[in-house]
Structures are given as structure tokens and as C-alpha cells.
Enzyme design. Sequence first.
Site, PDB file in Angstrom:
ATOM      1  N   LYS A 174     -22.173  69.472   7.336  1.00 21.32           N
ATOM      2  CA  LYS A 174     -23.040  68.292   8.665  1.00 21.32           C
ATOM      3  C   LYS A 174     -22.762  68.416   9.747  1.00 21.32           C
ATOM      4  O   LYS A 174     -21.031  68.311  10.017  1.00 21.32           O
ATOM      5  CB  LYS A 174     -22.540  66.856   8.025  1.00 21.32           C
ATOM      6  CG  LYS A 174     -23.104  66.489   9.158  1.00 21.32           C
ATOM      7  CD  LYS A 174     -22.360  64.879   9.245  1.00 21.32           C
ATOM      8  CE  LYS A 174     -21.692  64.531  10.500  1.00 21.32           C
ATOM      9  NZ  LYS A 174     -22.829  64.910  12.140  1.00 21.32           N
ATOM     10  N   GLY A 205     -26.561  64.299  10.344  1.00 25.33           N
ATOM     11  CA  GLY A 205     -26.642  63.475  11.210  1.00 25.33           C
ATOM     12  C   GLY A 205     -25.799  62.439  11.530  1.00 25.33           C
ATOM     13  O   GLY A 205     -24.412  64.433  12.402  1.00 25.33           O
ATOM     14  N   GLY A 206     -25.339  61.992  11.623  1.00 24.57           N
ATOM     15  CA  GLY A 206     -24.254  61.014  12.394  1.00 24.57           C
ATOM     16  C   GLY A 206     -22.813  61.079  11.225  1.00 24.57           C
ATOM     17  O   GLY A 206     -22.762  61.121  10.534  1.00 24.57           O
ATOM     18  N   PRO A 207     -21.844  59.714  11.674  1.00 19.76           N
ATOM     19  CA  PRO A 207     -21.080  59.883  10.754  1.00 19.76           C
ATOM     20  C   PRO A 207     -21.257  58.787   9.756  1.00 19.76           C
ATOM     21  O   PRO A 207     -20.260  59.098   8.743  1.00 19.76           O
ATOM     22  CB  PRO A 207     -20.509  58.699  11.859  1.00 19.76           C
ATOM     23  CG  PRO A 207     -21.086  58.821  13.116  1.00 19.76           C
ATOM     24  CD  PRO A 207     -21.769  59.556  12.467  1.00 19.76           C
ATOM     25  N   VAL A 209     -23.790  59.849   7.621  1.00 18.59           N
ATOM     26  CA  VAL A 209     -23.960  61.252   6.985  1.00 18.59           C
ATOM     27  C   VAL A 209     -22.691  61.928   6.519  1.00 18.59           C
ATOM     28  O   VAL A 209     -21.793  62.153   5.455  1.00 18.59           O
ATOM     29  CB  VAL A 209     -24.816  62.355   7.387  1.00 18.59           C
ATOM     30  CG1 VAL A 209     -24.982  63.646   6.642  1.00 18.59           C
ATOM     31  CG2 VAL A 209     -26.185  62.166   7.530  1.00 18.59           C
ATOM     32  N   GLY A 210     -21.883  61.665   7.692  1.00 17.92           N
ATOM     33  CA  GLY A 210     -20.566  62.774   7.054  1.00 17.92           C
ATOM     34  C   GLY A 210     -18.884  61.189   6.257  1.00 17.92           C
ATOM     35  O   GLY A 210     -18.203  62.405   5.604  1.00 17.92           O
ATOM     36  N   GLU A 248      -8.639  69.539  10.690  1.00 18.29           N
ATOM     37  CA  GLU A 248      -8.312  70.253  12.052  1.00 18.29           C
ATOM     38  C   GLU A 248      -8.474  69.779  12.701  1.00 18.29           C
ATOM     39  O   GLU A 248      -9.670  69.033  13.931  1.00 18.29           O
ATOM     40  CB  GLU A 248      -8.871  71.099  11.850  1.00 18.29           C
ATOM     41  CG  GLU A 248      -8.747  73.550  11.095  1.00 18.29           C
ATOM     42  CD  GLU A 248      -7.809  74.039  11.264  1.00 18.29           C
ATOM     43  OE1 GLU A 248      -6.901  73.487  12.613  1.00 18.29           O
ATOM     44  OE2 GLU A 248      -7.450  73.954  10.634  1.00 18.29           O
ATOM     45  N   CYS A 282      -9.480  72.282  20.994  1.00 19.90           N
ATOM     46  CA  CYS A 282      -8.636  71.319  19.864  1.00 19.90           C
ATOM     47  C   CYS A 282      -7.466  72.375  20.662  1.00 19.90           C
ATOM     48  O   CYS A 282      -5.952  71.432  21.128  1.00 19.90           O
ATOM     49  CB  CYS A 282      -8.997  71.627  19.268  1.00 19.90           C
ATOM     50  SG  CYS A 282      -9.522  72.834  18.410  1.00 19.90           S
ATOM     51  N   GLU A 382      -5.057  64.310  24.080  1.00 26.38           N
ATOM     52  CA  GLU A 382      -5.359  64.650  24.975  1.00 26.38           C
ATOM     53  C   GLU A 382      -6.634  64.165  25.461  1.00 26.38           C
ATOM     54  O   GLU A 382      -7.568  62.925  25.407  1.00 26.38           O
ATOM     55  CB  GLU A 382      -6.160  65.491  22.921  1.00 26.38           C
ATOM     56  CG  GLU A 382      -7.288  66.154  23.104  1.00 26.38           C
ATOM     57  CD  GLU A 382      -7.811  66.926  21.849  1.00 26.38           C
ATOM     58  OE1 GLU A 382      -7.902  65.817  21.261  1.00 26.38           O
ATOM     59  OE2 GLU A 382      -8.078  67.488  21.495  1.00 26.38           O
TER      60      GLU A 382
HETATM   61  P1  NAD Z   1     -15.236  62.771  16.598  1.00 27.32           P
HETATM   62  O1  NAD Z   1     -13.993  63.087  15.219  1.00 27.32           O
HETATM   63  O2  NAD Z   1     -15.935  61.726  16.876  1.00 27.32           O
HETATM   64  O3  NAD Z   1     -16.547  64.208  15.142  1.00 27.32           O
HETATM   65  C1  NAD Z   1     -16.334  65.426  14.453  1.00 27.32           C
HETATM   66  C2  NAD Z   1     -17.433  65.191  13.527  1.00 27.32           C
HETATM   67  O4  NAD Z   1     -17.078  64.403  12.709  1.00 27.32           O
HETATM   68  C3  NAD Z   1     -19.202  65.189  14.217  1.00 27.32           C
HETATM   69  O5  NAD Z   1     -19.607  65.262  12.965  1.00 27.32           O
HETATM   70  C4  NAD Z   1     -18.520  63.655  13.472  1.00 27.32           C
HETATM   71  O6  NAD Z   1     -20.385  63.642  13.248  1.00 27.32           O
HETATM   72  C5  NAD Z   1     -18.469  63.397  12.298  1.00 27.32           C
HETATM   73  N1  NAD Z   1     -18.153  62.113  12.021  1.00 27.32           N
HETATM   74  C6  NAD Z   1     -17.325  60.992  13.517  1.00 27.32           C
HETATM   75  N2  NAD Z   1     -17.110  59.926  12.156  1.00 27.32           N
HETATM   76  C7  NAD Z   1     -17.412  60.204  10.690  1.00 27.32           C
HETATM   77  C8  NAD Z   1     -16.623  59.555   9.856  1.00 27.32           C
HETATM   78  N3  NAD Z   1     -16.139  57.808   9.793  1.00 27.32           N
HETATM   79  N4  NAD Z   1     -16.878  59.590   8.283  1.00 27.32           N
HETATM   80  C9  NAD Z   1     -17.240  61.049   8.827  1.00 27.32           C
HETATM   81  N5  NAD Z   1     -17.685  61.672   9.966  1.00 27.32           N
HETATM   82  C10 NAD Z   1     -17.644  61.649  10.940  1.00 27.32           C
HETATM   83  O7  NAD Z   1     -15.378  63.532  17.743  1.00 27.32           O
HETATM   84  P2  NAD Z   1     -16.359  64.044  18.232  1.00 27.32           P
HETATM   85  O8  NAD Z   1     -16.642  62.716  18.955  1.00 27.32           O
HETATM   86  O9  NAD Z   1     -16.567  65.123  18.180  1.00 27.32           O
HETATM   87  O10 NAD Z   1     -15.098  64.196  19.952  1.00 27.32           O
HETATM   88  C11 NAD Z   1     -14.423  63.308  19.866  1.00 27.32           C
HETATM   89  C12 NAD Z   1     -12.802  63.461  20.257  1.00 27.32           C
HETATM   90  O11 NAD Z   1     -12.637  64.561  19.201  1.00 27.32           O
HETATM   91  C13 NAD Z   1     -12.603  64.378  21.396  1.00 27.32           C
HETATM   92  O12 NAD Z   1     -12.994  64.183  22.761  1.00 27.32           O
HETATM   93  C14 NAD Z   1     -11.576  65.329  20.999  1.00 27.32           C
HETATM   94  O13 NAD Z   1     -10.584  65.337  21.421  1.00 27.32           O
HETATM   95  C15 NAD Z   1     -11.723  65.341  19.535  1.00 27.32           C
HETATM   96  N6  NAD Z   1     -12.617  66.488  19.008  1.00 27.32           N
HETATM   97  C16 NAD Z   1     -11.421  67.606  18.391  1.00 27.32           C
HETATM   98  C17 NAD Z   1     -11.434  68.914  18.365  1.00 27.32           C
HETATM   99  C18 NAD Z   1     -11.236  69.978  18.055  1.00 27.32           C
HETATM  100  O14 NAD Z   1     -10.785  70.846  17.333  1.00 27.32           O
HETATM  101  N7  NAD Z   1      -9.716  69.668  17.495  1.00 27.32           N
HETATM  102  C19 NAD Z   1     -13.407  69.572  17.850  1.00 27.32           C
HETATM  103  C20 NAD Z   1     -14.185  68.165  18.996  1.00 27.32           C
HETATM  104  C21 NAD Z   1     -13.736  67.142  19.119  1.00 27.32           C
END
Ligand code: NAD
Length: 475
Positions: A174, A205-207, A209-210, A248, A282, A382
Site C-alpha cells: 500500500k 489507498g489511504g489510512p 486500506v492500511g 520505521e 527520516c 521532527e
Molecule cells: P503517515 O504515517 O501518516 O503515513 C505513512 C503511511 O501510512 C501512508 O501510506 C498512509 O496512508 C499510511 N497510514 C496512515 N494512517 C494509517 C493507519 N491508521 N493505519 C495504517 N496505515 C496508515 O505519514 P505521512 O502523512 O506520510 O507523513 C507525516 C509525517 O510522518 C512526516 O511529516 C514525518 O514526520 C513522518 N514520516 C516519516 C518517514 C520515515 O521514513 N520515517 C517517512 C514519511 C513520513
Amino acid sequence: MEASLRRHDTIYVGGEWIKPANTDTIEVINPATEQVIGVVPAGGPEDVDAAVAAARGAADEWAATPPDKRAAHLAELRDALNTHRRTAAMLVTSELGAPVRIADRVHVGTPIDVLDSYVELLSTYEFHERIGHSLVLSEPVGVVGAIAPWNYPLHQAVVKIAAALAAGCTVILKPAEETPLNAFLLAEAVHEAGLPAGVFNLVPGGPAVGESLTCHESVDMVSFTGSTAVGKRIGELCGKQIKRASLELGGKSASVALPGGDLATAVKVTVANVMLNSGQTCSAWTRLLVPNERMDEAADIARSVVARYTCGDPLDPETRVGPLVSEAQRARVLREIQTGTMQGAQLVAGGEEPPPGLDRGYYVRPTVFSHVRPDATIAVEEIFGPVLSIIGYADRDEALWIANGTEYGLAGAVWAADEESAVAFARQLKTGQVDINGGRFNVLAPFGGYKRSGIGREFGRHGLEEFLEYKSLQL
Ligand code: NAD
């Protein structure tokens, strides 16, 4: 809408492109132009069910496929991706805003190297060993839900998939909703490479699907990269099911310039590290620790270095800092910059004003603060934008205390007069990776977090072993 709109109306399940059950769609925005450049399906629970069933159906045969045959499939995938590397780089530039000068080398080159490293590893890795009178078998965990972020769209997907497939697991990917186009290219490469049906599946998809993937009873493991907040949620959900989760998460890494180290190089390389990918990394070293008495000198060097970081159109080969991924991300970063100023840090470069001459696109000027207090918001949160905080310390002990003083522990750097003293300091850091006097990134070395930066490791042998179960046979 831009002329080259990419429209996908199918998802990749069981080796075929099929119409999703859910009819919702996601628009993909180019963050430099704010134009819609793509439309992809947003999967629903039925689509997750179908993909998980396909992955489950393929799991036993893939697990029983000898490692050298799995390696041959991964080599085909590596080569297929390499064939499409220009398209992949172009997609990263258009969906993420990555400057062309890093899109190919960093965003596409790294995942190709990662695939290559797993092809190599499979030629030597022993999936069984004798321990006394036991035969210990390393077996794949099973079906893996891989949930990726937007910051390195192709790489973050490939680093999970390469290790999982090498281990003998099957996968449902996803991608992040902001940057799904690379995942479609990856699925096309999987198809061209002739991987067995069901071994790799794609449900965008979004959250929702996760969460469906995370909670699915036929998913044995979730491999997630993203924010610490979502990581906690996934960890909770997996904990309730006693399901393995590899997380991660975020970081606030320190680059520590020790007395006697080369300060000019430390500042120059740290600025480069932070500005890479507009600070959306990150493992970025967003805190630079310098001796108090060299604060002004460090600020002056940073000011002159950052002046060379041209911010603008990612298609321009001169551009080093492109836009942030989205309007929301830009708003968040600008709030942090505002807080930094309000809390008394000195603005050395950049700031809240939009870069000159850019009236559209989610740009933030490369920003450096000096005289940042170690407990200031910008020193502990962060930011995920092009913002560096320079923090002073009185002595080595205080440097260590500040470096270890956030909830994160993902990466870092130490600059010292010699390798031995840098390594001695690095041993005391609570963090997963440390670059010593400019040591280069290594795709074979484990990458992952201490503390709230995560659980588990990616890359190389340690990354492979995340996807293995051990079975002991007493003979
Ligand atoms: P996020 O954690 O919101 O999303 C990451 C992934 O998780 C996306 O595919 C998203 O659709 C999915 N997701 C969101 N909610 C979920 C849920 N409840 N269950 C399952 N899957 C879910 O991160 P973001 O919005 O992409 O970024 C926000 C912050 O996350 C950034 O500002 C940064 O601080 C951090 N970030 C860290 C890394 C890293 O490599 N460590 C990478 C991207 C973002």
C-alpha cells in the site's frame, strides 16, 4: 490538468490488473505546479481481501522456491526497473517534487542497488544452521502487508519488498496516497519480470486500506514506514493480534562536531544532508551540535553554504531544493519555523517568506537557525522540511546529553579529529546509524531506530531476517 495525466483504473492482484471493487479515486498533485498529474483507485476492504487471498494462495509455493530461484526473480525485477529508470525518475520528480539532479541517482538508483544486494545475499545466506543437536530452520513469516510513506516513494516500497520476497514472503503493497504513481511502475516491472502470480500485489489507498491490511487475519506481518503517530497505532493493532510489526518511524538526528574536528566540513555536509529531498528524510541530521565558542563561526559557514542551495523548479538541473510534498506539509514546516523564531532562535538563512519568484508550488526556503536551545520545539520535534537547528554545547558530556535528548534515535554523525575518538563518542549515542567523519551510506548495513524511531531494521541481512521465523528441530 497537465497534459501528461496518468490515469490508472486497475489494481494489481494475483498477477493481473483488475478493476477494484471500490470506485473511489485519489488525485495525485504535482507539488511544484499544484496541478493534478494522476488519478489512481482508492482500494477498499474487498480489494484488500482479494489481494490478501492472492498473496496467501501464492505463499506456500514461493516459500518453497529455492533461494537461487528467488534470487533469479529478484534479478529480473532489478533489470526491469532499470529499464524503466528514466520514467521512474520522472515520476518521482512529478509526484514528490524531487529535483532531477537527485531523482535518478538517489530515488531510483538506491532501490536498484537494494534489489541487487538481495540478489547477492541470496547466493550466500544459509536458511538453516546446526546449533548443537538442533537443526534450526529459517522460514518466511508468510504474508506481509507493506505500508509505505511518500518521502522516497520507490525506495521505501522496494526496501521492504526486496527483503520480504528474498525471505520467501509474499507481499501486498500500500503506497502513500500522495505518491502512488511509482508503485504502479513497480507493479508493471514485477509483471514484466515474470514474478509468480500473487507474490506481489498492489492496493493503493489511504489510512483505511492500511488499517484493513494491518487487521486482516490472513496477514502475518506488517512492515510500516511513516510517522511515529501512525506507527503507534499500527503497533497497537498488531499487538492486539500478536502479529509481527516492523516500524520505521521518525527521527531528529544529531550531527555532532566535536572539538578538534573539521568544523567547515561538518557544517557543509550537515547542510547537504538536511537539504536533501527538501528535508523530507527520516534520517536527516536536523540538529548540528557545535562547541559554544564556535557557534558564530558555524552559523557563518552555514549561511554561505546554504546560499548555494537553489530552491525552485525541480525540472531545472540547477535546483537543489524542490517543493515539499503537499500544502499540508508546507503549512506544518512554516509553523515550526515561526515557532523557532518566537522561541528566540536566531535565523541565519531562509525563513517563513516564500522563495522569491515562485508564486505556485509548495516551496519553503532552505532555513538555518543558530543559538537554538536544546529544549526548543525546533530542536526536539521532527520538522520534515529544509530546516537545520544549530545547537551549542559546553563540553563533550553536554554534547552527548543533547544528542541523546530527544525521543528519537534513527541516525546521526560524528566529526572528530580522528576516527577513534569519533567512534568512542558514537558508541554512546542511542541511535541506529552514525556516519563517522563523513562515512558513506551502506545498503548492506542495518538501518532502523532506537527509542521511538521504530522497531526492527531494514537493508541487508538484518533486513531479511525481519521476515523470518525460526524453527528448531532437535535431532
Ligand atoms: P503517515 O504515517 O501518516 O503515513 C505513512 C503511511 O501510512 C501512508 O501510506 C498512509 O496512508 C499510511 N497510514 C496512515 N494512517 C494509517 C493507519 N491508521 N493505519 C495504517 N496505515 C496508515 O505519514 P505521512 O502523512 O506520510 O507523513 C507525516 C509525517 O510522518 C512526516 O511529516 C514525518 O514526520 C513522518 N514520516 C516519516 C518517514 C520515515 O521514513 N520515517 C517517512 C514519511 C513520513
